[in-house]
Design an enzyme around this catalytic site. Sequence first.
Site, PDB file in Angstrom:
ATOM      1  N   ILE A 155      12.125   4.994  -0.686  1.00  0.00           N
ATOM      2  CA  ILE A 155      12.802   3.693  -0.076  1.00  0.00           C
ATOM      3  C   ILE A 155      13.864   3.300  -1.205  1.00  0.00           C
ATOM      4  CG2 ILE A 155      12.463   1.437   0.941  1.00  0.00           C
ATOM      5  CD1 ILE A 155       9.466   2.075   1.582  1.00  0.00           C
ATOM      6  N   THR A 233      10.453  -6.135   0.432  1.00  0.00           N
ATOM      7  CA  THR A 233       9.933  -5.410   1.546  1.00  0.00           C
ATOM      8  C   THR A 233       8.897  -4.436   1.021  1.00  0.00           C
ATOM      9  OG1 THR A 233      11.568  -3.804   1.542  1.00  0.00           O
ATOM     10  CG2 THR A 233      12.284  -5.186   2.915  1.00  0.00           C
ATOM     11  N   SER A 234       8.437  -4.749  -0.098  1.00  0.00           N
ATOM     12  CA  SER A 234       7.260  -3.619  -0.610  1.00  0.00           C
ATOM     13  C   SER A 234       5.702  -4.306  -0.407  1.00  0.00           C
ATOM     14  CB  SER A 234       7.604  -3.332  -1.963  1.00  0.00           C
ATOM     15  OG  SER A 234       6.793  -2.572  -2.735  1.00  0.00           O
ATOM     16  N   ARG A 235       5.494  -5.309  -1.238  1.00  0.00           N
ATOM     17  CA  ARG A 235       4.363  -5.843  -1.197  1.00  0.00           C
ATOM     18  C   ARG A 235       4.331  -7.195  -1.603  1.00  0.00           C
ATOM     19  NH1 ARG A 235      -0.083  -3.151   1.502  1.00  0.00           N
ATOM     20  NH2 ARG A 235      -1.624  -3.256  -0.197  1.00  0.00           N
ATOM     21  N   ASP A 259       9.685  -9.459   3.934  1.00  0.00           N
ATOM     22  CA  ASP A 259       9.213  -8.829   4.918  1.00  0.00           C
ATOM     23  C   ASP A 259       7.658  -8.800   4.634  1.00  0.00           C
ATOM     24  OD1 ASP A 259       9.100  -7.480   7.672  1.00  0.00           O
ATOM     25  OD2 ASP A 259       8.670  -5.711   6.360  1.00  0.00           O
ATOM     26  N   GLU A 264      -0.612 -12.096   3.473  1.00  0.00           N
ATOM     27  CA  GLU A 264      -0.128 -11.837   4.780  1.00  0.00           C
ATOM     28  C   GLU A 264      -1.398 -11.560   5.675  1.00  0.00           C
ATOM     29  OE1 GLU A 264       2.665  -8.791   3.905  1.00  0.00           O
ATOM     30  OE2 GLU A 264       1.382  -7.523   5.022  1.00  0.00           O
ATOM     31  N   HIS A 296       6.308  -8.378   8.266  1.00  0.00           N
ATOM     32  CA  HIS A 296       5.964  -7.106   7.864  1.00  0.00           C
ATOM     33  C   HIS A 296       6.410  -6.272   9.144  1.00  0.00           C
ATOM     34  CE1 HIS A 296       3.429  -4.831   5.243  1.00  0.00           C
ATOM     35  NE2 HIS A 296       4.188  -3.909   5.601  1.00  0.00           N
ATOM     36  N   GLN A 297       7.512  -5.912   9.358  1.00  0.00           N
ATOM     37  CA  GLN A 297       8.140  -5.345  10.429  1.00  0.00           C
ATOM     38  C   GLN A 297       9.303  -4.320  10.025  1.00  0.00           C
ATOM     39  OE1 GLN A 297      10.672  -8.598  12.464  1.00  0.00           O
ATOM     40  NE2 GLN A 297      11.675  -6.956  12.870  1.00  0.00           N
ATOM     41  N   ALA A 298       9.439  -3.953   8.708  1.00  0.00           N
ATOM     42  CA  ALA A 298      10.421  -3.177   8.031  1.00  0.00           C
ATOM     43  C   ALA A 298      10.130  -1.734   8.584  1.00  0.00           C
ATOM     44  CB  ALA A 298      10.440  -3.128   6.487  1.00  0.00           C
ATOM     45  N   PHE A 299       8.854  -1.391   8.592  1.00  0.00           N
ATOM     46  CA  PHE A 299       8.575  -0.120   9.168  1.00  0.00           C
ATOM     47  C   PHE A 299       8.836   0.121  10.725  1.00  0.00           C
ATOM     48  CE2 PHE A 299       4.483  -0.234  11.651  1.00  0.00           C
ATOM     49  CZ  PHE A 299       4.350  -1.630  11.536  1.00  0.00           C
TER      50      PHE A 299
HETATM   51  P1  NAD Z   1       7.398   5.722  -3.533  1.00  0.00           P
HETATM   52  O1  NAD Z   1       5.863   6.059  -3.835  1.00  0.00           O
HETATM   53  O2  NAD Z   1       8.193   6.656  -2.761  1.00  0.00           O
HETATM   54  O3  NAD Z   1       8.214   4.993  -4.589  1.00  0.00           O
HETATM   55  C1  NAD Z   1       7.578   4.018  -5.545  1.00  0.00           C
HETATM   56  C2  NAD Z   1       8.297   4.041  -6.769  1.00  0.00           C
HETATM   57  O4  NAD Z   1       8.069   2.997  -7.478  1.00  0.00           O
HETATM   58  C3  NAD Z   1       8.130   5.422  -7.484  1.00  0.00           C
HETATM   59  O5  NAD Z   1       9.386   6.030  -7.780  1.00  0.00           O
HETATM   60  C4  NAD Z   1       7.363   4.807  -8.715  1.00  0.00           C
HETATM   61  O6  NAD Z   1       7.672   5.676  -9.927  1.00  0.00           O
HETATM   62  C5  NAD Z   1       8.048   3.297  -8.907  1.00  0.00           C
HETATM   63  N1  NAD Z   1       7.138   2.518  -9.693  1.00  0.00           N
HETATM   64  C6  NAD Z   1       5.862   2.750  -9.877  1.00  0.00           C
HETATM   65  N2  NAD Z   1       5.324   1.861 -10.767  1.00  0.00           N
HETATM   66  C7  NAD Z   1       6.867   1.132 -11.189  1.00  0.00           C
HETATM   67  C8  NAD Z   1       6.738   0.018 -11.994  1.00  0.00           C
HETATM   68  N3  NAD Z   1       5.986  -0.635 -12.779  1.00  0.00           N
HETATM   69  N4  NAD Z   1       8.259  -0.403 -12.148  1.00  0.00           N
HETATM   70  C9  NAD Z   1       9.242   0.366 -11.739  1.00  0.00           C
HETATM   71  N5  NAD Z   1       9.085   1.396 -10.773  1.00  0.00           N
HETATM   72  C10 NAD Z   1       7.692   1.944 -10.360  1.00  0.00           C
HETATM   73  O7  NAD Z   1       7.270   4.775  -2.574  1.00  0.00           O
HETATM   74  P2  NAD Z   1       8.109   4.256  -1.189  1.00  0.00           P
HETATM   75  O8  NAD Z   1       7.702   5.044  -0.111  1.00  0.00           O
HETATM   76  O9  NAD Z   1       9.424   4.316  -1.603  1.00  0.00           O
HETATM   77  O10 NAD Z   1       7.530   2.597  -0.856  1.00  0.00           O
HETATM   78  C11 NAD Z   1       7.698   1.699  -1.478  1.00  0.00           C
HETATM   79  C12 NAD Z   1       6.898   0.433  -1.180  1.00  0.00           C
HETATM   80  O11 NAD Z   1       7.421   0.080  -0.087  1.00  0.00           O
HETATM   81  C13 NAD Z   1       5.476   0.796  -1.207  1.00  0.00           C
HETATM   82  O12 NAD Z   1       4.923   0.635  -2.255  1.00  0.00           O
HETATM   83  C14 NAD Z   1       4.976  -0.086   0.035  1.00  0.00           C
HETATM   84  O13 NAD Z   1       4.374  -1.089  -0.620  1.00  0.00           O
HETATM   85  C15 NAD Z   1       6.398  -0.512   0.757  1.00  0.00           C
HETATM   86  N6  NAD Z   1       6.487  -0.305   2.088  1.00  0.00           N
HETATM   87  C16 NAD Z   1       6.629  -1.362   2.965  1.00  0.00           C
HETATM   88  C17 NAD Z   1       6.842  -1.126   4.111  1.00  0.00           C
HETATM   89  C18 NAD Z   1       7.254  -2.141   4.977  1.00  0.00           C
HETATM   90  O14 NAD Z   1       7.069  -2.078   6.519  1.00  0.00           O
HETATM   91  N7  NAD Z   1       7.437  -3.348   4.636  1.00  0.00           N
HETATM   92  C19 NAD Z   1       6.591   0.296   4.797  1.00  0.00           C
HETATM   93  C20 NAD Z   1       6.419   1.238   3.918  1.00  0.00           C
HETATM   94  C21 NAD Z   1       6.273   0.912   2.439  1.00  0.00           C
END
Ligand code: NAD
Length: 338
Positions: A155, A233-235, A259, A264, A296-299
């Site tokens: 992402i 939009t991550s966690r 998001d 949550e 939490h609707q980004a997906f």
């Molecule tokens: P991914 O595993 O492809 O990428 C995560 C990246 O973070 C990797 O490149 C990893 O090396 C890096 N990373 C790990 N620890 C780190 C640190 N301490 N500092 C910097 N970088 C670090 O995951 P993704 O598919 O890109 O998803 C990213 C995040 O998006 C997920 O963790 C999830 O929480 C979130 N997500 C949210 C939604 C949503 O609907 N809001 C949907 C899907 C995923």
Amino acid sequence: MRIAVFNTKPYDRRFLTEANAAFGHDLHFLEPRLEPATAALAAGHPAVCVFVNDTVNAEVLETLAAGGTRIVALRCAGFNNVDLAAAARLGIDVVRVPAYSPHAVAEFTIGLLLAVDRRIPRAWARVRENNFALDGLIGRNLHGRTVGVIGTGKIGALVARSLRAGFGCEVLASDLYPDPALEALGVRYVERGELLRAAEIVTLHCPLTPETRHLIDAAAIEAARPGLTIVNTSRGALIDTAALIEGLKSRKVGAVALDVYEQEADLFFEDLSNEIVSDDLFQRLLTFPNVLITGHQAFLTEEALGAIAATTLRSIADAEMGKLLANRVDAGRIAASR
Ligand code: NAD
């Protein structure tokens, strides 16, 4: 296979039913979340399908195993809500959807950033009341601004690429594994502290780990440039919410788009509009004019929901045929991504 699908919303039914045309499973949709009080509803179902906010602890897994369940399929990527050791002990396979549509989340991230930065929700609220005044709606160009992208996996890489190649931002990045393709575009990898000090906008795309928990805390906000915009939009737990509120009150933080939210699980995915919400931190966040929150609707795109449904049902079909489970969650690995 006969599948008990817990915690179903109308969109889950739609996409699972459509995808099931290729598999012919016997889908049994249930509205309640999976938890100790509802686990017995799965009796007689060899497969159980759950979402990120279902409880799949040892007590639930024991009830599932006693009822004949052999596989739990998560229709999401994260599995931090599952007791993997208990599942292994009870002989229950756990599968997930490791990747569905990074574009869905990346595009939503850019949308949130533009919306909060250009005051689009506020403008829309005004126009609906025939208030066409522009005072208070001044934004900033993205072009030329310095954006920090923390985590450049599936992402984050799309977000960094879009900001760099599309909008012409200066993009700083932080990741354990720099992406040479992004570096070729001019994205510059720096140490996280430097990124947090230099960026005007920070967008979070790393997973939640003990190391990344509260990576945006009081110290990070203190060290940041005044007026910092934060997008997450991550966690939710990547941000210390109490520190964020203090940063907004002191005006050190200029805008926030979220998001995800640390607490949550007690709020999102449900209609609570007739309830009294007792989370004071969340309620305080809602009072700021420069904070934009989505639940939490980004997906939530057609493409992502279709991919989630198809992958989930294929995993269950593979289990039924005794095939190797490509998306099996390995009990030795702990991750908190979704
Ligand atoms: P991914 O595993 O492809 O990428 C995560 C990246 O973070 C990797 O490149 C990893 O090396 C890096 N990373 C790990 N620890 C780190 C640190 N301490 N500092 C910097 N970088 C670090 O995951 P993704 O598919 O890109 O998803 C990213 C995040 O998006 C997920 O963790 C999830 O929480 C979130 N997500 C949210 C939604 C949503 O609907 N809001 C949907 C899907 C995923």
